[in-house]
Design a protein around this motif. Structure first.
Motif, PDB file in Angstrom:
ATOM      1  N   LEU A  81      34.597  13.567  81.380  1.00  0.00           N
ATOM      2  CA  LEU A  81      35.742  14.403  81.740  1.00  0.00           C
ATOM      3  C   LEU A  81      35.422  15.218  82.986  1.00  0.00           C
ATOM      4  O   LEU A  81      36.245  15.311  83.909  1.00  0.00           O
ATOM      5  CB  LEU A  81      36.108  15.327  80.569  1.00  0.00           C
ATOM      6  N   ILE A  82      34.228  15.819  83.028  1.00  0.00           N
ATOM      7  CA  ILE A  82      33.813  16.584  84.208  1.00  0.00           C
ATOM      8  C   ILE A  82      33.740  15.671  85.428  1.00  0.00           C
ATOM      9  O   ILE A  82      34.142  16.045  86.530  1.00  0.00           O
ATOM     10  CB  ILE A  82      32.467  17.271  83.956  1.00  0.00           C
ATOM     11  N   ALA A  83      33.239  14.456  85.221  1.00  0.00           N
ATOM     12  CA  ALA A  83      33.134  13.509  86.330  1.00  0.00           C
ATOM     13  C   ALA A  83      34.500  13.191  86.908  1.00  0.00           C
ATOM     14  O   ALA A  83      34.700  13.189  88.127  1.00  0.00           O
ATOM     15  CB  ALA A  83      32.450  12.228  85.853  1.00  0.00           C
ATOM     16  N   ALA A  97      29.328  23.065  91.742  1.00  0.00           N
ATOM     17  CA  ALA A  97      28.959  23.272  90.344  1.00  0.00           C
ATOM     18  C   ALA A  97      29.341  22.068  89.490  1.00  0.00           C
ATOM     19  O   ALA A  97      28.545  21.587  88.669  1.00  0.00           O
ATOM     20  CB  ALA A  97      29.641  24.536  89.806  1.00  0.00           C
ATOM     21  N   LEU A  98      30.573  21.560  89.675  1.00  0.00           N
ATOM     22  CA  LEU A  98      31.022  20.406  88.891  1.00  0.00           C
ATOM     23  C   LEU A  98      30.143  19.187  89.154  1.00  0.00           C
ATOM     24  O   LEU A  98      29.734  18.477  88.222  1.00  0.00           O
ATOM     25  CB  LEU A  98      32.480  20.088  89.219  1.00  0.00           C
ATOM     26  N   SER A  99      29.876  18.937  90.425  1.00  0.00           N
ATOM     27  CA  SER A  99      29.061  17.778  90.779  1.00  0.00           C
ATOM     28  C   SER A  99      27.625  17.944  90.288  1.00  0.00           C
ATOM     29  O   SER A  99      26.976  16.972  89.897  1.00  0.00           O
ATOM     30  CB  SER A  99      29.071  17.562  92.296  1.00  0.00           C
ATOM     31  N   SER A 100      27.127  19.182  90.307  1.00  0.00           N
ATOM     32  CA  SER A 100      25.769  19.429  89.831  1.00  0.00           C
ATOM     33  C   SER A 100      25.639  19.086  88.353  1.00  0.00           C
ATOM     34  O   SER A 100      24.626  18.522  87.918  1.00  0.00           O
ATOM     35  CB  SER A 100      25.377  20.890  90.071  1.00  0.00           C
ATOM     36  N   VAL A 101      26.674  19.427  87.582  1.00  0.00           N
ATOM     37  CA  VAL A 101      26.660  19.081  86.162  1.00  0.00           C
ATOM     38  C   VAL A 101      26.553  17.569  85.990  1.00  0.00           C
ATOM     39  O   VAL A 101      25.765  17.064  85.172  1.00  0.00           O
ATOM     40  CB  VAL A 101      27.922  19.615  85.455  1.00  0.00           C
ATOM     41  N   PHE A 140      36.258  26.583  97.056  1.00  0.00           N
ATOM     42  CA  PHE A 140      36.364  25.180  96.651  1.00  0.00           C
ATOM     43  C   PHE A 140      34.983  24.524  96.663  1.00  0.00           C
ATOM     44  O   PHE A 140      34.604  23.820  95.728  1.00  0.00           O
ATOM     45  CB  PHE A 140      37.302  24.429  97.595  1.00  0.00           C
ATOM     46  N   GLY A 141      34.234  24.754  97.747  1.00  0.00           N
ATOM     47  CA  GLY A 141      32.912  24.154  97.862  1.00  0.00           C
ATOM     48  C   GLY A 141      31.986  24.608  96.747  1.00  0.00           C
ATOM     49  O   GLY A 141      31.208  23.819  96.204  1.00  0.00           O
ATOM     50  N   THR A 142      32.081  25.890  96.369  1.00  0.00           N
ATOM     51  CA  THR A 142      31.246  26.418  95.295  1.00  0.00           C
ATOM     52  C   THR A 142      31.577  25.767  93.961  1.00  0.00           C
ATOM     53  O   THR A 142      30.685  25.359  93.199  1.00  0.00           O
ATOM     54  CB  THR A 142      31.432  27.944  95.182  1.00  0.00           C
ATOM     55  N   GLY A 194      28.324  24.512 103.405  1.00  0.00           N
ATOM     56  CA  GLY A 194      26.921  24.256 103.675  1.00  0.00           C
ATOM     57  C   GLY A 194      26.585  22.803 103.420  1.00  0.00           C
ATOM     58  O   GLY A 194      27.383  22.059 102.838  1.00  0.00           O
ATOM     59  N   HIS A 195      25.372  22.367 103.831  1.00  0.00           N
ATOM     60  CA  HIS A 195      25.045  20.954 103.707  1.00  0.00           C
ATOM     61  C   HIS A 195      24.918  20.532 102.243  1.00  0.00           C
ATOM     62  O   HIS A 195      25.238  19.392 101.890  1.00  0.00           O
ATOM     63  CB  HIS A 195      23.764  20.625 104.475  1.00  0.00           C
ATOM     64  N   GLY A 196      24.476  21.455 101.367  1.00  0.00           N
ATOM     65  CA  GLY A 196      24.414  21.122  99.949  1.00  0.00           C
ATOM     66  C   GLY A 196      25.800  20.912  99.367  1.00  0.00           C
ATOM     67  O   GLY A 196      26.030  19.985  98.579  1.00  0.00           O
ATOM     68  N   GLN A 197      26.741  21.773  99.754  1.00  0.00           N
ATOM     69  CA  GLN A 197      28.111  21.618  99.280  1.00  0.00           C
ATOM     70  C   GLN A 197      28.731  20.330  99.793  1.00  0.00           C
ATOM     71  O   GLN A 197      29.436  19.620  99.061  1.00  0.00           O
ATOM     72  CB  GLN A 197      28.950  22.821  99.725  1.00  0.00           C
TER      73      GLN A 197
END
Length: 476
Positions: A304-306, A160-164, A154-156, A21-24
């Protein structure tokens, strides 16, 4: 196109799934671009330019915007596999399409390995007894597992990682702005005083603002994923339009705002001397000023998440780029093989070579290579970006219509972007690490050119490129 046998459990038709999706899509691009360049690369840039590095980041944002928007316009019209590389093959020549894709694959391999080195270093902050190579392999298992799942999964995960990261950076900006302009009872608001308190806004003059671009541009690497993910978008026209615009705005705001806040709260000489030590990074200094218990631990988790998110996104990009090369006969055909979930598993395996190289280097005890790796990535990315803008100029001159949005300024804006890239290339004359990168990068381009003339050009089937465009046309 590749045709191989398939079974009830696996697909070998080489096709990718359209599940993003466009958000992903926007978050995948953010995941690649919002990595260690902001958290670790900023210190070196500050050391070069002082507070004036804010101008450097603003200029870098404008250059990156020309790349993202030009790719967005082209990809909204042609959401082809291989992204900008396939577009270059159509609008420039097969050679430039070949070269841009191989160069970018090399970039993703290098960045994936470098980001996992960073992940392992961050892990050692909590577990110093864990060898660097073991940390690399641990996080490698995580991102390879994520990439082997379906593209939707993968997109999900990447979302999530990028949202954090995005939320954490947004919190940093809000808290930092409060400290700058309001302050605390125990700490008066400094306002903008620190920006000119030690030698003025540009203590080393204005030339370093230009030189620092060679460091800052590493931070924007990853925006190319907007083009690559187009081949797996549910609704390419809408998704690419939205992702291109939001990614540019978010990155520009995040980078400029974060660096400005750091320099308003931390004397620039202190921020410049942080190196790669998480505990003394300018971002930890800001959290410590707020008085948050365990501020260093919070920031260590964030970076680390980044880094993990950036490594994850780059492994994805490398596997898709290699898949497109194989589909067009420019890499072994076996690389185009996909699983039942339409995941290019062979491409993922081949694109993991950077991870293996990083682990071997760490095991052997070789040190001091991160900065040079960053410079090599910048050198290669600049070449890719140049080809993207040249492709865009040819795209617009061809009179092609049907894009869902257009880059403001069109060809004129692309020319401005090319001038900016030329200025960054020119730093090779004054930065030793860029000179080393050129000494590696130029021979690599020559070798790739020789291989093209000797082998690859005889394998190019115009029908494969035409088929990719025809397939994309049906999915718009």
């Amino acid at each position: 196109m590749t045709t191989q046998t398939s079974s009830s459990d696996e697909r070998a038709d080489g096709q990718l799934a359209r599940s993003l999706g466009h958000g992903q899509m926007a978050m995948i691009a953010m995941g690649s671009a919002l990595g260690t360049g902001l958290f670790l690369g900023s210190g070196e840039a500050i050391a070069l330019a002082g507070p004036a590095v804010i101008i450097t980041f603003a200029i870098g944002s404008l250059i990156a915007a020309t790349i993202a928007l030009s790719m967005g316009e082209m990809a909204s019209r042609h959401p082809v596999r291989g992204g900008f590389g396939t577009l270059a093959a159509r609008y420039l020549s097969p050679f430039w399409g070949y070269l841009s894709r191989w160069l970018y694959w090399i970039v993703t391999v290098g960045v994936t390995g470098a980001e996992l080195v960073a992940c392992a270093a961050y892990l050692s902050y909590w577990a110093p007894g864990v060898p660097l190579w073991a940390g690399i392999l641990l996080f490698a298992a995580v991102i390879v597992g994520i990439n082997l799942a379906s593209v939707g999964s993968f997109g999900t995960v990447e979302f999530a990682l990028s949202s954090v990261k995005v939320i954490a950076v947004a919190v940093f900006i809000v808290v930092g702005a409060f400290l700058v302009f309001v302050g605390l009872p125990s700490q008066p608001a400094p306002g903008l005083a620190l920006l000119t308190a030690d030698g003025g806004f540009a203590p080393m003059g204005w030339a370093p603002v230009w030189v620092a671009l060679s460091i800052v541009m590493f931070s924007f690497g990853g925006i190319e994923l907007l083009s690559i993910t187009a081949a797996e978008a549910k609704d390419p026209a809408r998704s690419i339009r939205t992702a291109a615009r939001t990614t540019v705005v978010r990155l520009a705001f995040f980078y400029v705002a974060c660096i400005s806040i750091v320099l308003c709260l931390v004397p620039w000489r202190q921020a410049a001397g942080t190196g790669e030590d998480v505990a003394t990074s300018p971002f930890v200094m800001v959290f410590d000023r707020v008085g948050i218990p365990g501020g260093a631990h919070v920031t260590n988790l964030l970076v680390l998440i980044a880094a993990l998110s950036a490594a994850n996104a780059n492994l994805y990009a490398g596997s898709r780029m290699l898949h497109s090369l194989a589909s067009d006969g420019l890499a072994p055909r076996a690389v185009a093989w996909t699983t039942r979930s339409r995941v290019p598993v062979v491409g993922i395996a081949c694109s993991s070579i950077g991870i293996l190289g990083a682990a071997i280097l760490a095991f052997s005890g070789v040190g001091g290579v991160f900065g040079y790796m960053m410079s090599l990535v910048v050198f290669s990315v600049l070449m890719v970006w140049t080809l993207i803008l040249l492709t865009y100029i040819s795209f617009r001159r061809s009179g092609t219509t049907g894009a869902t949005f257009r880059m403001p300024g069109g060809i004129g804006t692309a020319v401005v972007g090319l001038v900016g890239l030329a200025a960054v290339f020119a730093t090779v004359a004054v930065r030793p690490s860029m000179q080393v990168a050129a000494m590696v990068g130029v021979p690599a381009v020559v070798l790739a050119s020789v291989l093209y003339l000797a082998v690859a050009r005889h394998r190019i089937e115009p029908a494969d490129i035409d088929e990719a465009f025809a397939e994309a046309e049906t999915m718009r």
